[in-house]
Scaffold this motif. Sequence first.
Motif, mmCIF file in Angstrom:
data_model
loop_
_atom_site.group_PDB
_atom_site.id
_atom_site.type_symbol
_atom_site.label_atom_id
_atom_site.label_comp_id
_atom_site.label_asym_id
_atom_site.label_seq_id
_atom_site.Cartn_x
_atom_site.Cartn_y
_atom_site.Cartn_z
ATOM 1 N N HIS A 148 -10.135 -0.688 8.873
ATOM 2 C CA HIS A 148 -10.758 0.271 7.896
ATOM 3 C C HIS A 148 -11.000 -0.333 6.716
ATOM 4 C CE1 HIS A 148 -10.453 3.336 10.854
ATOM 5 N NE2 HIS A 148 -9.281 3.187 11.022
ATOM 6 N N SER A 149 -12.218 -0.070 6.006
ATOM 7 C CA SER A 149 -12.424 -0.559 4.756
ATOM 8 C C SER A 149 -11.438 0.035 3.576
ATOM 9 C CB SER A 149 -13.950 -0.133 4.431
ATOM 10 O OG SER A 149 -14.128 1.191 4.292
ATOM 11 N N MET A 150 -11.097 1.378 3.816
ATOM 12 C CA MET A 150 -10.420 2.095 3.011
ATOM 13 C C MET A 150 -8.682 1.811 3.795
ATOM 14 S SD MET A 150 -9.994 5.827 1.668
ATOM 15 C CE MET A 150 -9.612 6.852 3.275
ATOM 16 N N ARG A 151 -7.842 1.046 3.248
ATOM 17 C CA ARG A 151 -6.872 0.607 3.659
ATOM 18 C C ARG A 151 -5.678 0.238 2.502
ATOM 19 N NH1 ARG A 151 -10.080 -4.054 4.865
ATOM 20 N NH2 ARG A 151 -9.302 -5.722 3.776
ATOM 21 N N MET A 152 -4.545 0.175 3.025
ATOM 22 C CA MET A 152 -3.300 -0.425 2.106
ATOM 23 C C MET A 152 -3.357 -1.675 1.704
ATOM 24 S SD MET A 152 0.828 -0.176 2.383
ATOM 25 C CE MET A 152 2.009 -0.933 1.148
ATOM 26 N N VAL A 157 -1.069 7.208 -0.181
ATOM 27 C CA VAL A 157 -0.762 6.339 1.010
ATOM 28 C C VAL A 157 0.498 6.868 1.711
ATOM 29 C CG1 VAL A 157 0.070 3.950 1.561
ATOM 30 C CG2 VAL A 157 -1.740 4.353 -0.119
ATOM 31 N N ARG A 158 0.625 7.037 2.998
ATOM 32 C CA ARG A 158 1.783 7.133 3.748
ATOM 33 C C ARG A 158 2.218 6.044 4.524
ATOM 34 N NH1 ARG A 158 0.601 12.077 5.842
ATOM 35 N NH2 ARG A 158 1.619 13.131 3.843
ATOM 36 N N CYS A 159 3.696 5.833 4.827
ATOM 37 C CA CYS A 159 4.026 4.653 5.372
ATOM 38 C C CYS A 159 5.277 5.071 6.403
ATOM 39 C CB CYS A 159 4.671 3.588 4.550
ATOM 40 S SG CYS A 159 5.422 2.080 5.195
ATOM 41 N N PHE A 160 5.099 4.667 7.698
ATOM 42 C CA PHE A 160 6.242 4.446 8.536
ATOM 43 C C PHE A 160 7.009 3.448 8.500
ATOM 44 C CE2 PHE A 160 3.824 8.519 9.382
ATOM 45 C CZ PHE A 160 4.495 9.332 9.862
ATOM 46 N N ALA A 175 12.441 -5.390 7.946
ATOM 47 C CA ALA A 175 11.906 -4.034 8.604
ATOM 48 C C ALA A 175 10.145 -4.210 8.907
ATOM 49 C CB ALA A 175 11.859 -2.778 7.627
ATOM 50 N N ILE A 176 9.570 -3.673 9.762
ATOM 51 C CA ILE A 176 8.082 -3.564 9.821
ATOM 52 C C ILE A 176 7.864 -2.034 9.411
ATOM 53 C CG2 ILE A 176 8.423 -5.460 11.720
ATOM 54 C CD1 ILE A 176 8.272 -3.327 13.417
ATOM 55 N N SER A 177 6.374 -2.117 9.246
ATOM 56 C CA SER A 177 5.768 -0.654 8.858
ATOM 57 C C SER A 177 4.241 -0.804 9.219
ATOM 58 C CB SER A 177 5.944 -0.695 7.395
ATOM 59 O OG SER A 177 5.169 -1.428 6.646
ATOM 60 N N VAL A 178 3.968 0.462 9.297
ATOM 61 C CA VAL A 178 2.612 0.689 9.492
ATOM 62 C C VAL A 178 2.057 1.810 8.387
ATOM 63 C CG1 VAL A 178 2.074 0.157 11.649
ATOM 64 C CG2 VAL A 178 2.921 2.205 11.206
ATOM 65 N N SER A 179 1.116 1.490 7.729
ATOM 66 C CA SER A 179 0.761 2.560 6.385
ATOM 67 C C SER A 179 -1.008 2.559 6.175
ATOM 68 C CB SER A 179 1.417 1.756 5.137
ATOM 69 O OG SER A 179 0.924 0.743 4.902
ATOM 70 N N GLY A 180 -1.254 3.816 5.735
ATOM 71 C CA GLY A 180 -2.355 3.927 5.448
ATOM 72 C C GLY A 180 -2.665 5.326 4.659
ATOM 73 N N PRO A 181 -3.968 5.636 4.447
ATOM 74 C CA PRO A 181 -4.423 6.780 3.811
ATOM 75 C C PRO A 181 -3.535 8.160 4.510
ATOM 76 C CG PRO A 181 -6.318 5.555 4.141
ATOM 77 C CD PRO A 181 -5.252 4.942 4.896
ATOM 78 N N VAL A 182 -3.248 9.087 3.714
ATOM 79 C CA VAL A 182 -2.710 10.193 4.045
ATOM 80 C C VAL A 182 -3.562 11.148 5.296
ATOM 81 C CG1 VAL A 182 -0.759 10.534 2.441
ATOM 82 C CG2 VAL A 182 -3.171 11.447 2.323
ATOM 83 N N SER A 183 -4.915 11.051 5.018
ATOM 84 C CA SER A 183 -5.758 11.520 5.574
ATOM 85 C C SER A 183 -5.834 11.167 7.284
ATOM 86 C CB SER A 183 -7.159 11.496 4.963
ATOM 87 O OG SER A 183 -7.516 10.091 4.954
ATOM 88 N N ARG A 184 -5.390 9.911 7.444
ATOM 89 C CA ARG A 184 -5.379 9.389 8.709
ATOM 90 C C ARG A 184 -3.754 9.239 9.246
ATOM 91 N NH1 ARG A 184 -9.229 5.037 6.820
ATOM 92 N NH2 ARG A 184 -7.455 3.623 6.908
ATOM 93 N N VAL A 185 -2.987 9.063 8.435
ATOM 94 C CA VAL A 185 -1.518 8.843 8.687
ATOM 95 C C VAL A 185 -0.917 10.135 8.668
ATOM 96 C CG1 VAL A 185 0.624 7.643 8.370
ATOM 97 C CG2 VAL A 185 -1.627 6.594 7.833
ATOM 98 N N ASP A 186 -1.017 10.920 9.704
ATOM 99 C CA ASP A 186 -0.771 12.538 9.460
ATOM 100 C C ASP A 186 0.339 12.586 10.809
ATOM 101 O OD1 ASP A 186 -2.268 12.081 11.932
ATOM 102 O OD2 ASP A 186 -3.750 13.391 11.352
#
Length: 252
Positions: A122-126, A200-203, A215-226
């Motif tokens: 995505h163009s909008m990303r962390m 930005v939200r991250c798991f 640790a490993i993680s995935v993160s992105g905008p709160v609009s997608r990371v729900d």
Amino acid sequence: MAQKVTGGVQSVERAFELLELITNAGGEVTLSELSTFTDLPLPTIHRLLRTLVSLGYARQLPNRRYSLGPSLIRLGEVANKQLGSLARPQLKMLVDALGETANMAILDSDMVVYIAQVPSPHSMRMFTEVGRRAHLHDTGVGKAILAQLDDDTVRNIVTHAGMPTPTPNSIGNVNDLMTDLGQIRERGYSIDEEEQELGVRCFSMAVPGSPTPMAISVSGPVSRVDDKFSAQAVPLLRQAAKTIAEDLTLKV
């Protein structure tokens, strides 16, 4: 201290024991302090330290204290690159399945350092650069790592590093952090709820049994990371962390 290997070379084991003791003491220690941390005779400690100093893996400071030496930096940089390469297939799997940026980070003294990343399409990303150092208390990977440590170690780390609050959601005191870490230990993963960056939200999940906390993680905008994203991400993070742990074991 690392468990000794049966059949290993004793002098090598002892040298690495001293390096680990210096590390655990915060990177700087006196000869007498080292002697209280180990059963090794003082002359043996002194002889091993002289060798480590001559090779650049330890330094003797003007105040007669011993610290880690510059030769370890090069070893660490190469090791970090190799760890990142080892983890990359699993990070790519996460990005392919979830569509968000995946990172890997390790504990670096009282901070966390990112050593590998596969970006989101995505163009909008962390945006987090490999090599960036960050605080542990306000990042997903940092909190996942802290949850693997004992409470005294956690308190020492955040007391030394400080607890800045880059967003209104950041945890700013030790008691609240300990409460959050308790929840992380129960559920098995951490969540950065816009604590490092608003929007930005991250798991994140720790790699079990790793030789250094990581640790490993995935993160992105709160609009997608729900919540729907969470239901998909957590099992995939768990599998990726397990696979990386297994790969690390095979490399030993």
